[in-house]
Write an enzyme that holds these catalytic residues in place. Sequence first.
Site, mmCIF file in Angstrom:
data_model
loop_
_atom_site.group_PDB
_atom_site.id
_atom_site.type_symbol
_atom_site.label_atom_id
_atom_site.label_comp_id
_atom_site.label_asym_id
_atom_site.label_seq_id
_atom_site.Cartn_x
_atom_site.Cartn_y
_atom_site.Cartn_z
ATOM 1 N N HIS A 41 0.819 -1.221 0.000
ATOM 2 C CA HIS A 41 0.000 0.000 0.000
ATOM 3 C C HIS A 41 0.852 1.271 0.000
ATOM 4 O O HIS A 41 0.320 2.372 -0.085
ATOM 5 C CB HIS A 41 -1.021 -0.010 1.155
ATOM 6 C CG HIS A 41 -0.493 0.380 2.480
ATOM 7 N ND1 HIS A 41 -0.111 -0.535 3.443
ATOM 8 C CD2 HIS A 41 -0.290 1.595 3.033
ATOM 9 C CE1 HIS A 41 0.309 0.115 4.518
ATOM 10 N NE2 HIS A 41 0.209 1.409 4.296
ATOM 11 N N ASP A 86 0.050 -7.559 1.869
ATOM 12 C CA ASP A 86 0.517 -6.164 1.862
ATOM 13 C C ASP A 86 2.040 -6.131 1.915
ATOM 14 O O ASP A 86 2.647 -5.809 2.938
ATOM 15 C CB ASP A 86 -0.109 -5.406 3.038
ATOM 16 C CG ASP A 86 0.099 -3.897 2.928
ATOM 17 O OD1 ASP A 86 0.523 -3.433 1.846
ATOM 18 O OD2 ASP A 86 -0.161 -3.195 3.922
ATOM 19 N N SER A 180 4.118 2.998 7.982
ATOM 20 C CA SER A 180 3.865 1.875 7.079
ATOM 21 C C SER A 180 5.114 1.468 6.313
ATOM 22 O O SER A 180 5.924 2.311 5.923
ATOM 23 C CB SER A 180 2.792 2.249 6.060
ATOM 24 O OG SER A 180 1.528 2.258 6.652
#
Length: 234
Positions: A41, A86, A180
């Site tokens: 992502h 992910d 992230s």
Amino acid sequence: VVGGDECNINEHRFLVAIFNSNGFVCSGTLINQEWVLTAAHCDSTDFQIKLGAHSKKVLNEDEQIRNPKEKFICPNKKNDEVLDKDIMLIKLDSRVSNSEHIAPLSLPSSPPSVGSVCHIMGWGSITPIEVTFPDVPHCAYINLLDDAACQPGYPEVLPEYRTLCAGILEGGKDTCNYDSGGPLICNGQFQGIVSYGAHPCGQSLKPGIYTKVFDYNDWIQSIIAGNTAATCPP
């Protein structure tokens, strides 16, 4: 990272910063001289990768910038499910050499065990609601929890997503917005990639969700070896 402190400048040589024309986007982890692992992502059209960084204001002499030469996302990833697989592997446009603030972190040799102590780090928000960017990466220690500990807080995270649950059940220490793609390092091994969490960050009973790196070892090694058609486990 909320609830942490400034990282020691020498303890995150594998941590990379991913940024684009809008600024800082994500972190990633250098796994050898020309490959970086991050979250799927975190993908954006025009990003660059900074290696060997610590402070945004005081640059390290050995900082390097690279562009992505190739990007690999699991071909069997369900694109409408952001939490599924992910993980993204990035080949750099040229190799980096080890230096004072740059060195890779190897893939895990065994899966992580529940109860182990894990290190989190990143340039993400240090406050849980409004985003406050630190000048330097912050680090904290959390625990690897049983998947069941994340089930009540995250019904949307399905078992087949191959994730890890890590944090402090009473809250207070957690990865946060813009962390992230960075690493979860348990007992010295690179076990997770920062993927998902609650907002505000660091809530009790809502630990963080991390992509389980060990399950992707074969895929990563196949891609690096040149088998670019390799698929991820289902």
